[in-house]
Design a protein around this motif. Structure first.
Motif, PDB file in Angstrom:
ATOM      1  N   UNK A 154     -13.186  -9.333 -51.857  1.00 24.48           N
ATOM      2  CA  UNK A 154     -14.167  -9.010 -50.815  1.00 24.48           C
ATOM      3  C   UNK A 154     -13.777  -7.664 -50.234  1.00 24.48           C
ATOM      4  N   UNK A 155     -14.734  -6.751 -50.156  1.00 18.05           N
ATOM      5  CA  UNK A 155     -14.429  -5.451 -49.542  1.00 18.05           C
ATOM      6  C   UNK A 155     -15.517  -5.069 -48.546  1.00 18.05           C
ATOM      7  N   UNK A 156     -15.167  -4.170 -47.649  1.00 18.14           N
ATOM      8  CA  UNK A 156     -16.137  -3.609 -46.707  1.00 18.14           C
ATOM      9  C   UNK A 156     -16.402  -2.159 -47.089  1.00 18.14           C
ATOM     10  N   UNK A 157     -17.664  -1.779 -47.043  1.00 18.73           N
ATOM     11  CA  UNK A 157     -18.090  -0.454 -47.495  1.00 18.73           C
ATOM     12  C   UNK A 157     -18.972   0.164 -46.409  1.00 18.73           C
ATOM     13  N   UNK A 158     -18.744   1.435 -46.128  1.00 18.12           N
ATOM     14  CA  UNK A 158     -19.670   2.169 -45.265  1.00 18.12           C
ATOM     15  C   UNK A 158     -20.457   3.133 -46.161  1.00 18.12           C
ATOM     16  N   UNK A 159     -21.782   3.029 -46.103  1.00 19.39           N
ATOM     17  CA  UNK A 159     -22.623   3.831 -46.994  1.00 19.39           C
ATOM     18  C   UNK A 159     -22.740   5.248 -46.436  1.00 19.39           C
ATOM     19  N   UNK A 160     -22.376   6.221 -47.261  1.00 15.08           N
ATOM     20  CA  UNK A 160     -22.330   7.608 -46.793  1.00 15.08           C
ATOM     21  C   UNK A 160     -23.592   8.370 -47.170  1.00 15.08           C
ATOM     22  N   UNK A 161     -24.108   9.137 -46.194  1.00 13.74           N
ATOM     23  CA  UNK A 161     -25.364   9.867 -46.413  1.00 13.74           C
ATOM     24  C   UNK A 161     -25.206  10.969 -47.452  1.00 13.74           C
ATOM     25  N   UNK A 162     -24.102  11.726 -47.386  1.00  8.97           N
ATOM     26  CA  UNK A 162     -23.982  12.844 -48.341  1.00  8.97           C
ATOM     27  C   UNK A 162     -23.909  12.328 -49.777  1.00  8.97           C
ATOM     28  N   UNK A 163     -23.222  11.216 -49.979  1.00 12.22           N
ATOM     29  CA  UNK A 163     -23.159  10.649 -51.332  1.00 12.22           C
ATOM     30  C   UNK A 163     -24.532  10.156 -51.787  1.00 12.22           C
ATOM     31  N   UNK A 164     -25.272   9.572 -50.853  1.00 11.78           N
ATOM     32  CA  UNK A 164     -26.608   9.070 -51.201  1.00 11.78           C
ATOM     33  C   UNK A 164     -27.531  10.223 -51.592  1.00 11.78           C
ATOM     34  N   UNK A 165     -27.462  11.306 -50.853  1.00  5.67           N
ATOM     35  CA  UNK A 165     -28.326  12.460 -51.154  1.00  5.67           C
ATOM     36  C   UNK A 165     -27.952  13.080 -52.500  1.00  5.67           C
ATOM     37  N   UNK A 166     -26.661  13.202 -52.770  1.00  7.77           N
ATOM     38  CA  UNK A 166     -26.230  13.777 -54.049  1.00  7.77           C
ATOM     39  C   UNK A 166     -26.623  12.856 -55.202  1.00  7.77           C
ATOM     40  N   UNK A 167     -26.404  11.562 -54.999  1.00  8.29           N
ATOM     41  CA  UNK A 167     -26.776  10.571 -56.025  1.00  8.29           C
ATOM     42  C   UNK A 167     -28.268  10.709 -56.344  1.00  8.29           C
ATOM     43  N   UNK A 168     -29.099  10.768 -55.307  1.00  9.66           N
ATOM     44  CA  UNK A 168     -30.552  10.855 -55.493  1.00  9.66           C
ATOM     45  C   UNK A 168     -30.930  12.152 -56.211  1.00  9.66           C
ATOM     46  N   UNK A 169     -30.340  13.249 -55.792  1.00  8.76           N
ATOM     47  CA  UNK A 169     -30.673  14.546 -56.390  1.00  8.76           C
ATOM     48  C   UNK A 169     -30.281  14.583 -57.874  1.00  8.76           C
ATOM     49  N   UNK A 170     -29.091  14.086 -58.184  1.00  8.58           N
ATOM     50  CA  UNK A 170     -28.622  14.132 -59.572  1.00  8.58           C
ATOM     51  C   UNK A 170     -29.461  13.240 -60.489  1.00  8.58           C
ATOM     52  N   UNK A 171     -30.005  12.168 -59.936  1.00  4.54           N
ATOM     53  CA  UNK A 171     -30.844  11.279 -60.749  1.00  4.54           C
ATOM     54  C   UNK A 171     -32.280  11.771 -60.847  1.00  4.54           C
ATOM     55  N   UNK A 172     -32.617  12.787 -60.072  1.00  8.39           N
ATOM     56  CA  UNK A 172     -33.968  13.339 -60.139  1.00  8.39           C
ATOM     57  C   UNK A 172     -34.954  12.662 -59.214  1.00  8.39           C
ATOM     58  N   UNK A 173     -34.471  11.957 -58.188  1.00  7.12           N
ATOM     59  CA  UNK A 173     -35.390  11.357 -57.215  1.00  7.12           C
ATOM     60  C   UNK A 173     -36.117  12.466 -56.458  1.00  7.12           C
ATOM     61  N   UNK A 174     -37.415  12.282 -56.259  1.00  9.48           N
ATOM     62  CA  UNK A 174     -38.188  13.276 -55.513  1.00  9.48           C
ATOM     63  C   UNK A 174     -38.868  12.692 -54.284  1.00  9.48           C
ATOM     64  N   UNK A 175     -38.932  11.358 -54.194  1.00 13.47           N
ATOM     65  CA  UNK A 175     -39.611  10.760 -53.043  1.00 13.47           C
ATOM     66  C   UNK A 175     -38.775  11.021 -51.789  1.00 13.47           C
ATOM     67  N   UNK A 176     -39.424  11.465 -50.707  1.00 11.54           N
ATOM     68  CA  UNK A 176     -38.652  11.819 -49.508  1.00 11.54           C
ATOM     69  C   UNK A 176     -37.888  10.649 -48.890  1.00 11.54           C
ATOM     70  N   UNK A 177     -38.279   9.416 -49.187  1.00 17.74           N
ATOM     71  CA  UNK A 177     -37.501   8.314 -48.604  1.00 17.74           C
ATOM     72  C   UNK A 177     -36.073   8.277 -49.167  1.00 17.74           C
ATOM     73  N   UNK A 178     -35.855   8.982 -50.287  1.00 21.57           N
ATOM     74  CA  UNK A 178     -34.500   9.068 -50.849  1.00 21.57           C
ATOM     75  C   UNK A 178     -33.864  10.446 -50.650  1.00 21.57           C
ATOM     76  N   UNK A 179     -34.690  11.458 -50.341  1.00 22.80           N
ATOM     77  CA  UNK A 179     -34.163  12.832 -50.328  1.00 22.80           C
ATOM     78  C   UNK A 179     -34.191  13.495 -48.962  1.00 22.80           C
ATOM     79  N   UNK A 180     -34.908  12.904 -48.005  1.00 22.97           N
ATOM     80  CA  UNK A 180     -35.081  13.548 -46.707  1.00 22.97           C
ATOM     81  C   UNK A 180     -34.555  12.645 -45.588  1.00 22.97           C
ATOM     82  N   UNK A 181     -33.407  12.997 -45.008  1.00 23.87           N
ATOM     83  CA  UNK A 181     -32.832  12.138 -43.961  1.00 23.87           C
ATOM     84  C   UNK A 181     -33.738  11.967 -42.742  1.00 23.87           C
ATOM     85  N   UNK A 182     -34.730  12.853 -42.578  1.00 26.64           N
ATOM     86  CA  UNK A 182     -35.616  12.694 -41.422  1.00 26.64           C
ATOM     87  C   UNK A 182     -36.797  11.763 -41.727  1.00 26.64           C
TER      88      UNK A 182
END
Lengths: 209, 147, 137
Positions: free
Chosen positions: B17-45
């Motif tokens: 069992x582990x605890x994880x804090x989800x990081x915004x910068x990793x999420x944005x990089x992950x989305x960009x590298x996979x080619x996500x374009x929808x703003x719900x994945x690419x725009x923090x606002x």
């Protein structure tokens, strides 16, 4: 009539297709298929009853198996209780000779599939260990083959005088019907299929686009 | 044959069992590298900003295998992932992930005999809501001795 | 522009997608996924020393690429499940093609199933799977 003799549903560990979705897809795409055979990996699906789907879609749905032998994977048609006692469908290193002999003794038919595929096909094992005399039919058209694999299967069939069948080896809905087997006689059930295979009135067809 | 022995009794047993804090910068990089374009994945606002659904498959526990399967991981390949998403996961979420072995089976493929181990990781967020489940199929080419 | 459930039919094909898997992008992904310690994802020469054909794309990046293709087509569609089988290695700096086709449409749950494939330049299927996508409108 055309039957896809090799397909997998969600009953197989790597199958991702529901049987009803195969039926809908065949109808929607107007595929030249009169039916398909479910050949679940390392098991026989005793539970499922597809008669309502057959009636609704006018498509024949038969059940069979794909087992794993020392010479690669083998389709088993006409599976029955005697056969399931004769060898362990879940094993991964059955003797091909025994599988063919026991299947035929119990009223069925064993057909090595994708023979041109590395490790799980007959050709590579023949190259290393020589032929198995009891083989009479192999799958010469497989929808999952990579370049050169079906050609190797056809070459093997020509070299040993085997008859060839075809099947899509579909694991996804959109893969059904890529290859099939054309029969000269009508097939209504598993017994008819085994009889037609024994009579030799069939040919493998590829429907790849 | 491998010298690693598989005990199928390990199926179903929670081993990490582990605890994880989800990081915004990793999420944005992950989305960009996979080619996500929808703003719900690419725009923090964006009002529905969230991590891409498959990002949950990147999280690993302190242990990848239970003690009884420690030797299995060496030489394995990633054979596939099933990701189920039950609710959006957002940067900043605090997730608790529990791991168990969901299945062990053998089969033969293009590369010869193989043993599959299915590692299941279930994720619950800070509100106690089950948000995701990942099944990770690990395969090893040499068949192991089953008990 | 987002698709509406009522506009989707069985057999609809997603636009073919050619993902960018240049090594620099794979490295960026590996960093975000904390996989960059493994040289097989970040360095062609070191990957070849391990017997690989070159630096490979992590399976979860291929899965993420297929998910992004679905999002790019469906707009606000929500992926509830994505199930991918990694059949063969995907090598960085190559040009695979991703395809999707709708194989199930369920009005009761407003969900669809999309069959997904990624093929390499030799037309071999390296990744295949399905995505279940739910629509609110």
């Amino acid at each position: 009539m055309n039957l896809d003799l090799h397909s997998h549903s969600i009953k197989s560990d790597d199958g991702r297709a529901k049987v009803e979705n195969y039926c809908e897809w065949i109808r929607k795409k107007e595929l030249p298929l009169d039916g398909f055979v479910l050949t679940e990996h390392r098991q026989f699906d005793d539970e499922s009853d597809y008669r309502n789907l057959e009636d609704e879609y006018g498509i024949l749905i038969l059940k069979a198996s794909e087992v794993e032998t020392d010479y690669g994977h083998v389709l088993i048609f006409g599976v029955n209780t005697d056969m399931r006692h004769a060898y362990d469908f879940g094993a991964i290193n059955l003797s091909l000779d025994h599988v063919i002999e026991a299947s035929e003794r119990c009223g069925g038919m064993a057909v090595p599939c994708h023979p041109g595929r590395p490790n799980v096909g007959l050709a590579a094992h023949y190259h290393e260990r020589g032929p198995v005399n009891s083989v009479t039919i192999i799958e010469t058209r497989n929808g999952g083959s990579r370049a050169g694999e079906d050609e190797a299967s056809i070459h093997l069939a020509e070299a040993y005088g085997y008859r060839g069948v075809g099947g899509s080896d579909a694991h996804l809905v959109s893969q059904i019907g890529k290859c099939a087997t054309r029969f000269d006689t009508p097939i209504r059930n598993e017994a008819d299929l085994v009889a037609a295979l024994k009579n030799g009135d069939f040919e493998a067809v590829s429907c790849q686009t | 044959m491998s010298d690693v022995t598989i005990d199928k009794k390990l199926i179903g047993e929670e081993f990490d069992v582990i605890d994880i804090v989800v990081k915004q910068d990793e999420a944005l990089t992950f989305a960009r590298a996979c080619g996500e374009t929808h703003p719900r994945f690419t725009d923090p606002s964006h009002e529905n900003f969230q991590i891409p659904p498959t990002m949950v498959a990147k999280f690993v526990g302190r242990k990848i295998m239970p003690e009884g399967l420690k030797g299995f991981f060496v030489g394995t390949f990633d054979a596939g992932k099933v990701v189920d998403i039950f609710a959006p996961i957002r940067p900043g979420d605090k997730l608790r992930a529990s791991s168990k072995i969901a299945d062990i089976y053998e089969k033969t493929g293009r590369s010869g005999p193989m043993t599959f181990v299915v590692h299941r990781m279930e994720f619950t967020n800070q509100n106690g809501v089950k948000v995701a489940c990942v099944d990770w199929r690990m395969v090893r080419r040499t068949p192991l001795k089953a008990e | 522009m987002s698709l509406r459930f009522q506009d989707i039919e069985l057999g609809d094909e997603l636009p073919e997608h050619r993902p960018d898997i240049r090594l620099e992008i794979v490295r960026e992904f590996a960093g975000a996924a904390r996989m960059d310690a493994a040289a097989r994802f970040t360095d062609h020469d070191k990957a070849r020393e391990e017997g690989l054909p070159g630096a490979i794309v992590p399976g979860i990046m291929s899965q993420g690429i297929l998910a992004a293709m679905v999002h790019g087509w469906s707009g606000d569609g929500i992926i509830e499940r994505i199930d991918t089988v990694f059949r063969a290695m995907v090598v960085a700096d190559t040009e695979p093609i991703c395809r999707g086709v709708v194989t199930d449409v369920d009005p009761g749950t407003r969900t669809i199933v999309v069959d997904l494939t990624m093929q390499n330049e030799a037309h071999e299927t390296t990744v295949l799977g399905t995505a279940t996508v739910r629509f609110s409108v």
